[in-house]
Design an enzyme around this catalytic site. Structure first.
Site, short mmCIF file in Angstrom:
data_model
loop_
_atom_site.label_atom_id
_atom_site.label_comp_id
_atom_site.label_asym_id
_atom_site.label_seq_id
_atom_site.Cartn_x
_atom_site.Cartn_y
_atom_site.Cartn_z
CG HIS A 366 2.24 -6.10 11.61
ND1 HIS A 366 1.82 -7.26 12.19
CD2 HIS A 366 1.89 -6.19 10.31
CE1 HIS A 366 1.23 -8.01 11.28
NE2 HIS A 366 1.26 -7.39 10.13
CB CYS A 679 1.09 -7.22 -1.77
SG CYS A 679 0.06 -8.31 -0.77
#
Ligand code: PEP
Ligand code: MG
Length: 753
Positions: A366, A679
């Site tokens: 992340h 995505c």
């Protein structure tokens, strides 16, 4: 055999040498003479590193005097060269029998058997090697090694401080030793700037104690503070449960209470070092021993001990931990970190942040995603970077090929400045494409959207010429906030996003908390496997209050407009029934209160848990759209942790297995007439995007900086040809990655990738 007082004697003599007026060479000569005497060694030599990485014999007691400044060892040559390369001591009872031994007749060293070489290093850079040799065949004791290491540390300090300057250009050059560290590109782009350490490592500048008793008191106080802070941490309500973090903290505590560690620290202070220097010395000594073992367990413990030592150094220096925006943050900061969570990166002043280098961390972690979203070039898996840099060092981050240049030479700087200019020119070309449609040569229109998560990302929607936002990661806003954002604040934020999007579609993804995304103000339940734990939709369904609050805010923000809500981590189709029910309840509540409804409400699911691939008909009847989260889908499909750099790149997303899954999904979506997007990070890489078009995808959502390169690829692509190629590739017989075939196709067809 030298005992602890030996170190004290050496330290005193070194101090005397430095106090006497003499030039650099004389000082080095005296240093080797003194060390040889105290260590009862027949030979003591100092080799210094030159800019090209070779070593030059700079001073020697015992070897032929004519060899000094004449004996050169190529990078990595001989045992001494090896010591400099790997940065750990080499202790050989009979060096001449060692296969790596490099015999130099001019030195006359054939009569010496045992050899102990320790690196002379400063801030992780090897400046040279300190060597002792004896005629007898013997293994030097651990104490000998420690004494030599401490001595090398002091020698390094004098070299860098200039106290032995004038001994030739090698020293000045080694101070500025450049280095290239190869890692993995995790966020595209190139940045030149200066190092700031994420957790600033304290550089010990004062080595010798003026008042040893006072240093001992400082050490005892710091040790006490360290232990108390760790005990406090362990008893903290949020950390007291079981889990990995607990093991880590227990290991910390174990080390902090380790008698042997404390004894070695005290002995080092007794020998005349300052408390800080003692911590460094013991750290280096233990490291040398631990790094000898290939066992990952001990390497991990080494990291614990490093962290613990750094913590102790910070306590000694009176520096608070967790300082994220110190005033001295350079305006061209390149952040260097061992590891980092996404929220920590967001906390830094973005206007001063140019690049990021992480020792661990893969492209799908992340923090990498946030770096990409912020347009910050980043390199991960840069092994040893933290040890090798000092705050303020010049550094270049090449997030295109995954290289980091530490203290680069002027030629490298100018080459990179050219590269940056070239990229800026290419960026201009992409900008010229901005208002042109993303249409393939054979007329297939591809919608290109951007991934966003912060209000600061919004200008990119128009700047990149995108068709909207295919993924708005709402959790980033929550992670930035210091308390739970109330409905009003959320409503304002979502409204602002819709306003900025100016009629283009925006897909708001509901909170995807869990894994490495933690909200500091919510109780965090430690889990063994957070990525497959209580996260995203699972949390929303079990504790709907937070989800309903978010939906309420989204419905308010979307009043009178089209509103798209996407649910992450859906594992079974039936979960969407429950989600729809919750959303409907909020909608009804709003209507009852007279709120204006959205002109159109679309509810979608992310395809990122493989189980839904086997319930496609059921899922597609329950949703208005779907979007593939290829980061998680790849992680779960191959059972390979996306944030674990050891396995994250082991399986290619362009593998037969994942491509078949995506093809089957695209087919089902066509059958059910459900719009499909992808995505994940895959969409932003031209080769991958080309492949997705071949599989039937017509909408892709990516980081804003990828729009230009992907559009340029699309405009040079024949969609029918890539579709045919994929049909052939996926027929059967092949296993694993088909990347090479796709690259060959792109080259053959002159597709711009
Ligand atoms: C994904 O998993 O691919 C995705 C887009 O979501 P995230 O990266 O936020 O988990
Ligand atoms: Mg995901």
């Amino acid at each position: 055999m030298p005992t602890e007082p030996a170190l004290r004697v050496i330290m005193r003599r070194l101090r005397d040498i430095m106090a006497e007026p003499a030039d650099g060479q004389e000082r080095l000569d005296k240093i080797v003479r003194q060390i040889a005497g105290v260590m009862v060694a027949d030979v003591c030599s100092i080799y210094l590193r030159r800019q090209d990485g070779s070593l030059e014999l700079f001073a020697s007691e015992g070897l032929n005097a004519t060899a000094v400044h004449n004996t050169m060892l190529k990078r990595g040559e001989g045992l001494v060269g090896r010591c400099a390369e790997i940065g750990v001591p080499i202790n050989e009872p009979d060096a001449s029998k060692h296969p790596a031994f490099s015999y130099r007749p001019e030195t006359g060293e054939e009569i010496y058997h045992s050899l102990l070489a320790v690196p002379i290093q400063r801030s992780g850079q090897v400046l040279g090697v300190l060597v002792v040799q004896n005629r007898t065949v013997k293994e030097y004791s651990d104490e000998d090694v420690e004494v030599m290491q401490a001595t090398a540390m002091v020698v390094a300090e004098h070299l860098v401080s200039g106290a032995v300057s004038g001994v030739g250009s090698a020293i000045e050059l080694s101070r500025a030793l450049s280095r290239v560290i190869t890692g993995e590109p995790i966020s595209d782009g190139i940045a030149l700037g200066h190092v700031m350490l994420h957790e600033p490592r304290i550089v010990v500048t004062k080595l010798m104690a003026d008042d040893p008793a006072a240093e001992m008191r400082r050490l005892e106080d710091a040790l006490l503070e360290l232990k108390t802070s760790l005990d406090d941490m362990l008893s903290h309500e949020l950390l007291s449960g079981a889990g990995d973090h607990r093991d880590v903290l227990e290991a910390y505590r174990m080390f902090a209470h380790d008698r042997g560690w404390e004894r070695r620290l005290r002995e080092a202070v007794q020998s005349g070092l300052t408390a800080g220097a003692a911590v460094e010395r013991v750290k280096n000594g233990t490291r040398a021993r631990m790094l000898k073992t290939p066992d990952p367990f001990w390497r991990e413990r080494q990291r614990d001990l490093d962290d613990l030592s750094d913590r102790l150094l910070r306590i000694l220096a009176g520096v608070a931990t967790g300082l994220l925006n110190p005033p001295e943050m350079p305006t061209d900061t390149i952040l260097v970190a061992r590891n980092m969570g996404p929220a920590e990166l967001i906390d830094y002043d973005r206007t001063r942040l140019r690049g990021l280098v992480i020792e661990d961390g893969s492209g799908q972690s992340h923090v990498a995603i946030v770096a990409k979203a912020l347009g910050i070039p980043a390199v991960g898996q840069a092994e040893g970077i933290v040890e090798r840099v000092t705050a303020g060092d010049a550094i270049i981050v090449d997030g295109v090929i995954g290289e980091v240049h530490v203290r680069p030479s002027t030629e490298v700087v100018s080459a990179y400045t050219d590269k940056v200019r070239f990229r800026a020119r290419r960026q201009k070309q992409y900008e010229a494409l901005r208002d042109l449609p993303a249409v393939t040569k054979d007329g297939e229109r591809i919608a290109l959207q951007i991934n966003a998560g912060l209000l600061a990302d919004m200008p990119h929607v128009k700047e990149s010429g995108s068709d909207g936002i295919g993924l708005f990661r709402t959790e980033l806003m929550f992670m930035l906030s210091h308390s739970l954002p109330r409905v009003d604040r959320q409503t304002q934020a979502y409204e602002a996003v819709l306003n900025e999007a100016d009629g283009r579609p925006v897909v708001f993804r509901s909170l995807d908390i869990g894994g490495d995304k933690v909200l500091p103000y919510l109780p965090h339940v430690p889990e063994e496997n957070p990525a497959i734990g209580w996260r995203a939709i699972r949390m929303s369904l079990d504790r709907p209050a937070l989800f309903r609050m978010q939906v309420r805010a989204l419905l308010r923000a979307g009043a009178g407009r089209e509103l798209r809500i996407m649910i992450p981590m859906v594992s079974v189709a039936a979960e969407m029934d429950e989600i729809r029910e919750l959303i409907e309840k909020e909608r009804q509540l709003g209507l009852k209160r007279g709120a204006k409804p959205a002109s159109k409400l679309l509810i979608g699911a992310m395809i990122e848990v493989p189980s839904v691939l086997f319930e496609l008909d059921e899922l597609l009847q329950r949703v208005d759209f779907v979007s593939v989260g290829s980061n998680d889908l790849t992680q779960f499909l191959f059972a390979a942790d996306r944030s674990n750099s050891r396995v994250a790149n082991r399986f290619d997303s362009l593998s037969v297995a994942s491509l078949r899954a995506l093809k089957q999904l695209a087919k089902a979506c066509r059958r059910h007439k459900v719009p499909l997007t992808l995505c994940g990070e895959m969409a932003g890489r031209p080769i991958e995007a080309m492949c997705l078009i071949g599989l039937g995808f017509r909408t892709l959502s990516m980081a804003p900086a990828s729009i230009g390169p992907v559009k340029s690829m699309i405009r040079s692509l024949d969609a029918a040809a890539i579709t045919r190629l994929l049909d052939e590739l996926l027929v059967g017989g092949r296993s694993g990655s088909v990347r090479r075939e796709l690259e060959e196709f792109a080259t053959g067809q002159e597709v711009e990738t």
